[in-house]
Write a protein that holds these residues in place. Structure first.
Motif, PDB file in Angstrom:
ATOM      1  N   ALA A 144       0.349  -1.421   0.674  1.00 36.37           N
ATOM      2  CA  ALA A 144      -0.271  -0.057   0.333  1.00 36.37           C
ATOM      3  C   ALA A 144       1.143   1.093   0.136  1.00 36.37           C
ATOM      4  CB  ALA A 144      -1.318   0.354   1.508  1.00 36.37           C
ATOM      5  N   ALA A 145       0.879   2.298  -0.523  1.00 37.77           N
ATOM      6  CA  ALA A 145       1.175   3.458  -0.436  1.00 37.77           C
ATOM      7  C   ALA A 145       0.716   4.249   0.507  1.00 37.77           C
ATOM      8  CB  ALA A 145       0.243   4.263  -2.003  1.00 37.77           C
ATOM      9  N   PRO A 146       2.375   4.697   1.072  1.00 36.92           N
ATOM     10  CA  PRO A 146       2.126   5.174   2.618  1.00 36.92           C
ATOM     11  C   PRO A 146       1.620   6.458   2.203  1.00 36.92           C
ATOM     12  CG  PRO A 146       4.599   6.032   1.226  1.00 36.92           C
ATOM     13  CD  PRO A 146       3.120   4.711   0.111  1.00 36.92           C
ATOM     14  N   SER A 147       0.803   6.486   3.909  1.00 37.44           N
ATOM     15  CA  SER A 147      -0.135   8.167   3.685  1.00 37.44           C
ATOM     16  C   SER A 147       0.515   8.855   3.675  1.00 37.44           C
ATOM     17  CB  SER A 147      -0.863   7.605   5.501  1.00 37.44           C
ATOM     18  OG  SER A 147      -0.005   7.538   5.777  1.00 37.44           O
ATOM     19  N   ALA A 148       0.075   9.978   3.677  1.00 34.73           N
ATOM     20  CA  ALA A 148       0.111  11.403   3.485  1.00 34.73           C
ATOM     21  C   ALA A 148       1.095  11.608   4.957  1.00 34.73           C
ATOM     22  CB  ALA A 148      -0.674  11.931   2.994  1.00 34.73           C
ATOM     23  N   ALA A 149       2.827  12.191   4.923  1.00 30.52           N
ATOM     24  CA  ALA A 149       3.244  12.738   6.264  1.00 30.52           C
ATOM     25  C   ALA A 149       2.240  13.775   6.660  1.00 30.52           C
ATOM     26  CB  ALA A 149       4.623  13.679   5.896  1.00 30.52           C
ATOM     27  N   GLY A 150       2.507  13.601   8.524  1.00 31.46           N
ATOM     28  CA  GLY A 150       1.847  14.387   9.328  1.00 31.46           C
ATOM     29  C   GLY A 150       1.582  15.511   8.790  1.00 31.46           C
ATOM     30  N   GLY A 151       3.132  15.581   9.036  1.00 33.22           N
ATOM     31  CA  GLY A 151       2.855  17.524   8.492  1.00 33.22           C
ATOM     32  C   GLY A 151       2.326  17.956   7.554  1.00 33.22           C
ATOM     33  N   VAL A 152       1.953  17.613   6.354  1.00 32.94           N
ATOM     34  CA  VAL A 152       1.191  17.915   4.787  1.00 32.94           C
ATOM     35  C   VAL A 152      -0.444  17.717   5.381  1.00 32.94           C
ATOM     36  CG1 VAL A 152       0.486  16.994   2.728  1.00 32.94           C
ATOM     37  CG2 VAL A 152       2.991  16.967   3.627  1.00 32.94           C
ATOM     38  N   GLN A 153      -0.506  17.068   6.008  1.00 27.92           N
ATOM     39  CA  GLN A 153      -1.708  16.830   6.503  1.00 27.92           C
ATOM     40  C   GLN A 153      -2.366  18.227   7.061  1.00 27.92           C
ATOM     41  OE1 GLN A 153      -4.540  14.491   5.113  1.00 27.92           O
ATOM     42  NE2 GLN A 153      -2.875  14.060   4.283  1.00 27.92           N
ATOM     43  N   THR A 154      -1.349  18.012   8.678  1.00 23.58           N
ATOM     44  CA  THR A 154      -1.720  19.661   8.880  1.00 23.58           C
ATOM     45  C   THR A 154      -1.272  20.986   8.283  1.00 23.58           C
ATOM     46  OG1 THR A 154      -1.297  19.059  11.066  1.00 23.58           O
ATOM     47  CG2 THR A 154      -0.747  20.937  10.806  1.00 23.58           C
ATOM     48  N   VAL A 155      -1.153  21.257   7.362  1.00 23.42           N
ATOM     49  CA  VAL A 155      -0.802  22.453   6.579  1.00 23.42           C
ATOM     50  C   VAL A 155      -1.946  22.293   5.462  1.00 23.42           C
ATOM     51  CG1 VAL A 155       0.159  23.254   4.301  1.00 23.42           C
ATOM     52  CG2 VAL A 155       1.694  22.344   6.638  1.00 23.42           C
ATOM     53  N   ARG A 156      -2.495  20.886   5.260  1.00 24.01           N
ATOM     54  CA  ARG A 156      -4.165  20.670   4.033  1.00 24.01           C
ATOM     55  C   ARG A 156      -5.409  21.608   5.163  1.00 24.01           C
ATOM     56  NH1 ARG A 156      -8.328  17.740   4.982  1.00 24.01           N
ATOM     57  NH2 ARG A 156      -7.374  16.399   5.913  1.00 24.01           N
ATOM     58  N   ARG A 157      -5.345  20.892   5.861  1.00 14.97           N
ATOM     59  CA  ARG A 157      -6.217  21.373   7.613  1.00 14.97           C
ATOM     60  C   ARG A 157      -6.303  22.812   7.619  1.00 14.97           C
ATOM     61  NH1 ARG A 157      -4.750  16.096   9.957  1.00 14.97           N
ATOM     62  NH2 ARG A 157      -5.782  14.159   9.444  1.00 14.97           N
ATOM     63  N   PHE A 158      -5.453  23.401   8.207  1.00 15.76           N
ATOM     64  CA  PHE A 158      -4.869  24.507   7.866  1.00 15.76           C
ATOM     65  C   PHE A 158      -5.345  25.192   7.463  1.00 15.76           C
ATOM     66  CE2 PHE A 158      -2.725  28.275   7.772  1.00 15.76           C
ATOM     67  CZ  PHE A 158      -2.570  29.115   8.747  1.00 15.76           C
ATOM     68  N   ILE A 159      -5.237  24.807   5.634  1.00 13.04           N
ATOM     69  CA  ILE A 159      -5.074  25.979   4.579  1.00 13.04           C
ATOM     70  C   ILE A 159      -6.482  25.690   3.836  1.00 13.04           C
ATOM     71  CG2 ILE A 159      -5.480  26.606   1.468  1.00 13.04           C
ATOM     72  CD1 ILE A 159      -1.980  25.711   2.972  1.00 13.04           C
ATOM     73  N   THR A 160      -7.552  24.414   4.306  1.00 14.70           N
ATOM     74  CA  THR A 160      -8.164  24.176   3.896  1.00 14.70           C
ATOM     75  C   THR A 160      -9.531  25.382   5.230  1.00 14.70           C
ATOM     76  OG1 THR A 160      -8.122  21.887   3.347  1.00 14.70           O
ATOM     77  CG2 THR A 160     -10.371  22.362   3.495  1.00 14.70           C
ATOM     78  N   TYR A 161      -9.382  24.938   6.253  1.00 13.06           N
ATOM     79  CA  TYR A 161     -10.648  25.504   7.293  1.00 13.06           C
ATOM     80  C   TYR A 161     -10.667  27.029   7.499  1.00 13.06           C
ATOM     81  CZ  TYR A 161     -11.189  21.185   8.700  1.00 13.06           C
ATOM     82  OH  TYR A 161     -12.123  19.697   9.260  1.00 13.06           O
ATOM     83  N   LEU A 162      -9.089  27.851   6.769  1.00 13.45           N
ATOM     84  CA  LEU A 162      -8.669  29.009   6.810  1.00 13.45           C
ATOM     85  C   LEU A 162      -9.842  29.405   5.881  1.00 13.45           C
ATOM     86  CD1 LEU A 162      -7.670  31.405   7.703  1.00 13.45           C
ATOM     87  CD2 LEU A 162      -5.316  31.047   6.246  1.00 13.45           C
ATOM     88  N   LEU A 163      -9.463  28.519   4.664  1.00 13.33           N
ATOM     89  CA  LEU A 163     -10.191  29.550   3.206  1.00 13.33           C
ATOM     90  C   LEU A 163     -12.601  29.784   3.486  1.00 13.33           C
ATOM     91  CD1 LEU A 163      -7.738  27.588   0.229  1.00 13.33           C
ATOM     92  CD2 LEU A 163      -8.297  30.093   1.071  1.00 13.33           C
ATOM     93  N   LEU A 164     -12.360  27.962   4.155  1.00 15.62           N
ATOM     94  CA  LEU A 164     -13.328  28.025   5.048  1.00 15.62           C
ATOM     95  C   LEU A 164     -13.837  29.370   5.236  1.00 15.62           C
ATOM     96  CD1 LEU A 164     -16.184  26.731   4.965  1.00 15.62           C
ATOM     97  CD2 LEU A 164     -15.203  25.582   6.362  1.00 15.62           C
ATOM     98  N   PHE A 165     -13.237  29.726   6.315  1.00 20.74           N
ATOM     99  CA  PHE A 165     -13.698  30.898   7.692  1.00 20.74           C
ATOM    100  C   PHE A 165     -13.883  32.087   6.658  1.00 20.74           C
ATOM    101  CE2 PHE A 165     -12.803  34.254  10.721  1.00 20.74           C
ATOM    102  CZ  PHE A 165     -13.437  33.847  11.154  1.00 20.74           C
ATOM    103  N   VAL A 166     -12.537  32.124   6.006  1.00 18.40           N
ATOM    104  CA  VAL A 166     -12.582  33.685   4.830  1.00 18.40           C
ATOM    105  C   VAL A 166     -13.785  33.656   4.352  1.00 18.40           C
ATOM    106  CG1 VAL A 166     -11.934  35.095   3.369  1.00 18.40           C
ATOM    107  CG2 VAL A 166     -10.282  33.676   5.183  1.00 18.40           C
ATOM    108  N   MET A 167     -14.525  32.409   3.268  1.00 16.11           N
ATOM    109  CA  MET A 167     -15.378  31.922   2.673  1.00 16.11           C
ATOM    110  C   MET A 167     -16.619  32.713   3.246  1.00 16.11           C
ATOM    111  SD  MET A 167     -14.363  32.638  -0.884  1.00 16.11           S
ATOM    112  CE  MET A 167     -12.876  33.791  -0.270  1.00 16.11           C
ATOM    113  N   VAL A 168     -17.068  32.144   4.285  1.00 16.07           N
ATOM    114  CA  VAL A 168     -17.800  32.277   4.838  1.00 16.07           C
ATOM    115  C   VAL A 168     -18.317  33.347   5.627  1.00 16.07           C
ATOM    116  CG1 VAL A 168     -19.363  31.682   7.372  1.00 16.07           C
ATOM    117  CG2 VAL A 168     -18.156  29.621   5.970  1.00 16.07           C
ATOM    118  N   VAL A 169     -17.566  34.202   6.349  1.00 20.16           N
ATOM    119  CA  VAL A 169     -17.643  35.954   6.892  1.00 20.16           C
ATOM    120  C   VAL A 169     -18.113  36.245   5.267  1.00 20.16           C
ATOM    121  CG1 VAL A 169     -15.362  37.783   7.352  1.00 20.16           C
ATOM    122  CG2 VAL A 169     -15.857  35.416   8.975  1.00 20.16           C
TER     123      VAL A 169
END
Length: 550
Positions: free
Chosen positions: A14-39
């Motif tokens: 199985a392909a290795p899962s994405a590194a935790g750092g990459v997932q953390t950055v992905r979550r941060f950017i996604t939720y930051l964009l979501l918050f800005v768009m909601v506002v």
């Protein structure tokens, strides 16, 4: 003859899962964009709704630039917010993000902002409506942001996709918001009534509105904030929370906010009474001006303080002691302020430029703060037994002493710099006006107060440091990691009091029956010497103790 069985083909790794750092950055950017768009989308929707509530027939003909902005915000940010929300709300995405810290942080930020904007706009609209003023902008903002808050509250309480971390943070913040608005409205309403009763604040002529209206407007905030606090405190379960954030919030409300409001009210009430007795020549309206706000602040500060003090008694003893330390700090700051103001007023009487000026109000203010703050500090800190062995081992005491000493020393150093600057400025340019005493009297008063506070707490800290080795020598464990399901505050307190160690709790994913009680856990740690110990509370009273490195 049978054919040989085919050799099984091994599946590719199985392909290795994405590194935790990459997932953390992905979550941060996604939720930051979501918050800005909601506002942005909420701002656009509220702008459009305001035009509909104001005059629907003029929506396309008045303020075209504002209309274009509202349309752009709504039609661009709205769909983008919906898309981002769908991407994060899917089962596949939420199964990865539900246990992350980013998901609850987004909900805390978005729901808190939405709640603040919604309540402030709604109460301001209702307050204006009482004054017979129609404000479609506040109503539109309240409707849109109220829907945003309900939407996030629903996600927070969703049975399958709600976050599993920081569960009680958003309701706790909401309860604090409601308490602040409710108490503020009650203080304002009662203060207005008292001012009107003493005839020092004629509501009809000064404010230009009748008394009933001046009282009813802050009652809107009182009722609305009270309902908001009641819902989250009782229905959402904030009162029963035992998390670290809820505990800190309880200490803040009890030991700092309500206690400070009470001290403020009592100090200015005493100030008004003393001015009535001493400065009889001043106009009565000037003397009694702060009385209404002072009495109402003292009354409702005491009410909130008494109620939350009863809640504190239901928590472990460490919470009660932490609340007492915070309250002592507030009273100490009030007393130190009184010392500084009193010294300032006494020095002002010797200043050549102020000879003949009436310094009695300033002196009375300093004496009032000194009396009230000093009495409450004496009652809460109890300096007569401050160096007893039981008081020295109080959790958080050393941190309190270091914080008070450090802050007072820092203020004293800054004050010395100010005095030095004024001294050299006077020496180099003495003809600019003002005596040296006049220039430095405020800083000198503050310096005297901070030096006294720093010296007293430094002496206490030195005494505690000399006495602590005998206490610390009995501590053979520095840190305990407890694995339990669930770990109550009673277990944590028992381990800490028995070993003096810092206790970290890890909650088991699977519940077990018959976990050991506090006495069994303490007995299992008896005689253990290690820097870090792992304690696993198992079924049927079994306890496993593992010494860890580091």
């Amino acid at each position: 003859m049978t054919a040989p069985a085919p050799t099984p083909v091994s599946a590719p790794p199985a392909a290795p899962s994405a590194a935790g750092g990459v997932q953390t950055v992905r979550r941060f950017i996604t939720y930051l964009l979501l918050f800005v768009m909601v506002v942005i989308a909420a701002i656009g929707l509220s702008g459009l709704l305001e035009r509909v509530l104001d005059d629907g027939s003029m929506i396309a003909f008045s303020d075209n630039a504002g209309l274009a902005q509202s349309l752009a915000f709504t039609l661009i940010a709205g769909p983008l917010a919906a898309l981002l929300w769908w991407l994060t709300w899917r089962e596949s995405a939420m199964s990865r993000d539900r246990a992350s810290i980013a998901w609850p942080l987004y909900l805390v930020l978005a729901s808190t902002v939405a709640l603040l904007v919604f309540t402030l706009a709604l109460f301001a609209w209702a307050e204006a409506l009482i004054a017979d003023r129609w404000q479609p902008s506040n109503l539109a903002i309240a409707i849109v942001w109220g829907l945003v808050w309900i939407w996030h509250y629903w996600m927070w309480r969703h049975p399958a996709k709600a976050p599993v971390r920081l569960i009680g943070v958003a309701p706790a913040i909401a309860s604090l918001t409601g308490l602040w608005m409710g108490v503020g409205g009650l203080v304002d309403a009662l203060g207005t009534l008292i001012d009107s009763a003493t005839e020092t604040f004629t509501v009809t002529t000064v404010i230009g509105i009748p008394l009933w209206q001046a009282v009813l407007q802050p009652l809107v905030w009182a009722v609305g904030g009270g309902l908001l606090w009641w819902w989250h405190w009782f229905r959402a379960g904030v009162r029963e929370q035992r998390t670290g954030f809820a505990t800190v919030l309880l200490v803040f409300v009890t030991g700092f906010a309500s206690f400070a409001l009470f001290i403020y009210g009592v100090t200015f009430t005493l100030y008004t009474v003393l001015r009535l007795l001493v400065t009889a020549g001043d106009p009565l309206s000037v003397i009694l001006d702060p009385l209404g706000l002072a009495v109402s602040s003292a009354a409702f500060g005491a009410l909130v303080l008494v109620y939350h003090s009863r809640v504190v008694t239901e928590h472990p003893d460490a919470v009660h002691k932490a609340t007492g330390l915070v309250a002592s700090g507030v009273a100490l700051a009030t007393a130190a302020t009184g010392v500084g103001v009193t010294v300032n007023a006494l020095l002002a009487s010797f200043s050549p430029s102020l000879v003949g000026a009436d310094q009695r109000p300033l002196l009375i203010g300093g004496i009032s703060a000194l009396l009230v703050g000093g009495a409450l500090w004496w009652a809460s800190w109890r300096p007569g037994s401050a160096s007893s062995a039981a008081r020295i081992s109080t959790p958080g005491r050393r941190v309190y002493l270091v914080v008070i000493f450090g802050l007072s020393a820092l203020v004293a150093l800054i004050t010395l710099l100010v005095i030095g600057y004024q001294l050299f400025s006077f020496a180099l340019d003495g003809a600019s006006g003002g005596s040296l005493l006049e220039r430095t009297r405020q800083a000198l008063g503050l310096l005297v107060a901070t030096v006294l506070v720093a010296a007293y707490h430094f002496v206490l800290w030195r005494g505690d440091r000399a006495a602590m080795p005998s206490v610390e020598s009995r501590r053979t464990i520095e840190k305990v990691t407890l694995v339990s399901s669930p770990a109550s505050d009673l277990l944590v307190t028992a381990i800490h009091e028995a070993t003096g160690a810092r206790v970290t709790v890890l909650r088991r994913a699977d519940a077990v029956a018959g976990e050991p009680d506090a006495a069994a856990l303490v007995a299992a740690l008896d005689g253990i010497e290690a820097r870090h110990v792992l304690v696993v509370a198992g079924a049927e009273g079994r306890t496993e103790v593992v010494r860890l490195e580091g």
